[in-house]
Enzyme design. Structure first.
Site, mmCIF file in Angstrom:
data_model
loop_
_atom_site.group_PDB
_atom_site.id
_atom_site.type_symbol
_atom_site.label_atom_id
_atom_site.label_comp_id
_atom_site.label_asym_id
_atom_site.label_seq_id
_atom_site.Cartn_x
_atom_site.Cartn_y
_atom_site.Cartn_z
ATOM 1 N N PHE A 18 -12.868 -6.624 1.720
ATOM 2 C CA PHE A 18 -14.090 -6.283 0.989
ATOM 3 C C PHE A 18 -15.310 -6.617 1.854
ATOM 4 O O PHE A 18 -16.261 -7.259 1.387
ATOM 5 C CB PHE A 18 -14.188 -7.017 -0.350
ATOM 6 C CG PHE A 18 -13.402 -6.399 -1.479
ATOM 7 C CD1 PHE A 18 -12.510 -5.353 -1.239
ATOM 8 C CD2 PHE A 18 -13.547 -6.854 -2.772
ATOM 9 C CE1 PHE A 18 -11.775 -4.787 -2.277
ATOM 10 C CE2 PHE A 18 -12.826 -6.295 -3.819
ATOM 11 C CZ PHE A 18 -11.940 -5.265 -3.576
ATOM 12 N N PRO A 19 -15.322 -6.221 3.126
ATOM 13 C CA PRO A 19 -16.452 -6.577 3.997
ATOM 14 C C PRO A 19 -17.767 -5.952 3.545
ATOM 15 O O PRO A 19 -18.832 -6.407 3.954
ATOM 16 C CB PRO A 19 -16.028 -6.033 5.366
ATOM 17 C CG PRO A 19 -15.089 -4.903 5.050
ATOM 18 C CD PRO A 19 -14.340 -5.366 3.834
ATOM 19 N N LEU A 20 -17.670 -4.933 2.681
ATOM 20 C CA LEU A 20 -18.873 -4.280 2.166
ATOM 21 C C LEU A 20 -18.951 -4.406 0.644
ATOM 22 O O LEU A 20 -19.555 -3.576 -0.036
ATOM 23 C CB LEU A 20 -18.897 -2.809 2.603
ATOM 24 C CG LEU A 20 -18.846 -2.603 4.125
ATOM 25 C CD1 LEU A 20 -18.715 -1.137 4.475
ATOM 26 C CD2 LEU A 20 -20.089 -3.207 4.796
ATOM 27 N N GLY A 21 -18.284 -5.435 0.115
ATOM 28 C CA GLY A 21 -18.382 -5.714 -1.308
ATOM 29 C C GLY A 21 -17.750 -4.678 -2.202
ATOM 30 O O GLY A 21 -18.296 -4.358 -3.269
ATOM 31 N N GLY A 61 -17.688 -1.648 -1.849
ATOM 32 C CA GLY A 61 -18.616 -0.526 -1.954
ATOM 33 C C GLY A 61 -19.883 -0.845 -2.715
ATOM 34 O O GLY A 61 -20.841 -0.052 -2.680
ATOM 35 N N TYR A 82 0.858 -1.184 0.000
ATOM 36 C CA TYR A 82 0.000 0.000 0.000
ATOM 37 C C TYR A 82 0.895 1.235 0.000
ATOM 38 O O TYR A 82 1.459 1.600 1.030
ATOM 39 C CB TYR A 82 -0.909 0.027 1.229
ATOM 40 C CG TYR A 82 -1.785 -1.197 1.408
ATOM 41 C CD1 TYR A 82 -2.063 -2.058 0.357
ATOM 42 C CD2 TYR A 82 -2.330 -1.488 2.654
ATOM 43 C CE1 TYR A 82 -2.858 -3.180 0.537
ATOM 44 C CE2 TYR A 82 -3.132 -2.609 2.840
ATOM 45 C CZ TYR A 82 -3.383 -3.449 1.789
ATOM 46 O OH TYR A 82 -4.168 -4.562 1.979
#
Length: 307
Positions: free
Chosen positions: A213-216, A218, A55
């Site tokens: 990606f806990p919320l896909g 976005g 990152y």
């Protein structure tokens, strides 16, 4: 209890986006990034931060040090190594384009990256060091053996695995035959539960499961996102709904939602307060089962290294 000896709150912070566009270079507003980190750790109780040497590359670890060093005694910082970068377009989501997700697990490279992470973070020991992606071109015992040597030297406290998009049960067990694995970081959310078997296995073996990606990416919480719509009548945000479901779904989930907004950070951390009935959760799960959030797929290792 991460690794049996590091007590962390299950809602942590993923620092990936505190970089330039494409996770390349420093953030556009370093002062804002440092303020967010200080607000999270010093005022809101976040004591687990997830980062990686890729990152920035490097800038993400560096800004964590600039914002928080000297660190609070209870702060756990997890970083990762073993993934190559070539520029800011590497992980761009585009039609017909596979993101540049290429591993490099040569022992000498991993040793170098651990030393660089220690330097940039300003630490003598990394709390949790994760192999960012298993390199299929290098024997697993060589990759993890290098990390185990550094662990014996006191430079790594605990070792974990990260999957792109996921570590399989077979890979996890092969790794555990070489070294103690305390965490696995896989793509997982309420709408993309293809990693359910790994989550259940990790729970059974008392291994922390860190969903990325806990919320896909976005997709689930945008203006037209399925969680956004579901949250409209519940007095919460779509992000709070997705995070609360992950906390409820398994006791060994350790969440690392990322944001560059202090207000969104504050909202996310309130997900622990959300209380819904079993019937409400069942309805939300049924709605999310119809969604298909984006997931990246890696190019073949040999092809990726040639690019």
């Amino acid at each position: 209890m991460l690794g049996g000896d590091l007590k962390v709150n299950r809602l942590g912070y993923g620092a990936m986006h505190l970089t330039g566009p494409g996770m390349w270079g420093p953030p556009a507003d370093p002062d804002k990034a440092k303020y967010l980190l200080r607000r999270a750790v010093r005022e809101l109780g976040v004591n687990f931060i997830d980062t990686a040497d890729s990152y920035g590359p490097g800038y993400n670890e560096q800004i964590i040090k600039e914002a928080l060093h000297p660190y609070p005694d209870n702060l756990v910082i997890a970083t990762k190594g073993g993934m190559l970068r070539s520029g800011p377009e590497d992980w761009v989501r585009a039609e017909g384009r596979a993101p540049y997700i290429v591993a490099l697990g040569r022992p000498e490279y991993l040793r170098q990256q651990v030393e660089l992470s220690l330097y940039r973070l300003g630490r003598e020991c990394i709390d949790l060091y994760q192999l960012h992606r298993i390199d299929p071109l290098v024997p697993l015992e060589d990759q993890l053996g290098a990390l185990a040597d550094l662990q014996q030297q006191g430079k790594i406290r605990h070792i974990g695995l990260s999957g792109q998009p996921e570590v399989t049960i077979d890979q996890l067990e092969a790794a555990r035959a070489i070294v103690d694995i305390v965490a696995v970081e896989n793509l997982y959310n309420i709408a993309d539960r293809s990693g359910e078997a790994v989550l259940e296995h990790a729970e059974k073996e008392n291994i922390a499961f860190i969903p990325w990606f806990p919320l896909g990416h976005g997709d689930l919480v945008g203006p037209a996102g399925i969680l956004t719509k579901a949250a409209e009548t519940l007095g919460c945000t779509g992000a709070q709904l997705g995070l609360a479901w992950l906390l409820r779904h398994s006791p060994n989930t350790l969440l690392i939602p990322g944001t560059t907004s202090v207000s969104h950070l504050e909202e996310n951390l309130k997900a622990t307060d959300l209380q819904l009935s079993d019937q409400q959760w069942d309805e939300i799960e049924a709605q999310c089962a119809k969604a298909t959030p984006w997931r990246p797929t890696a190019v073949p290792a040999q092809e990726g290294r040639a690019r």
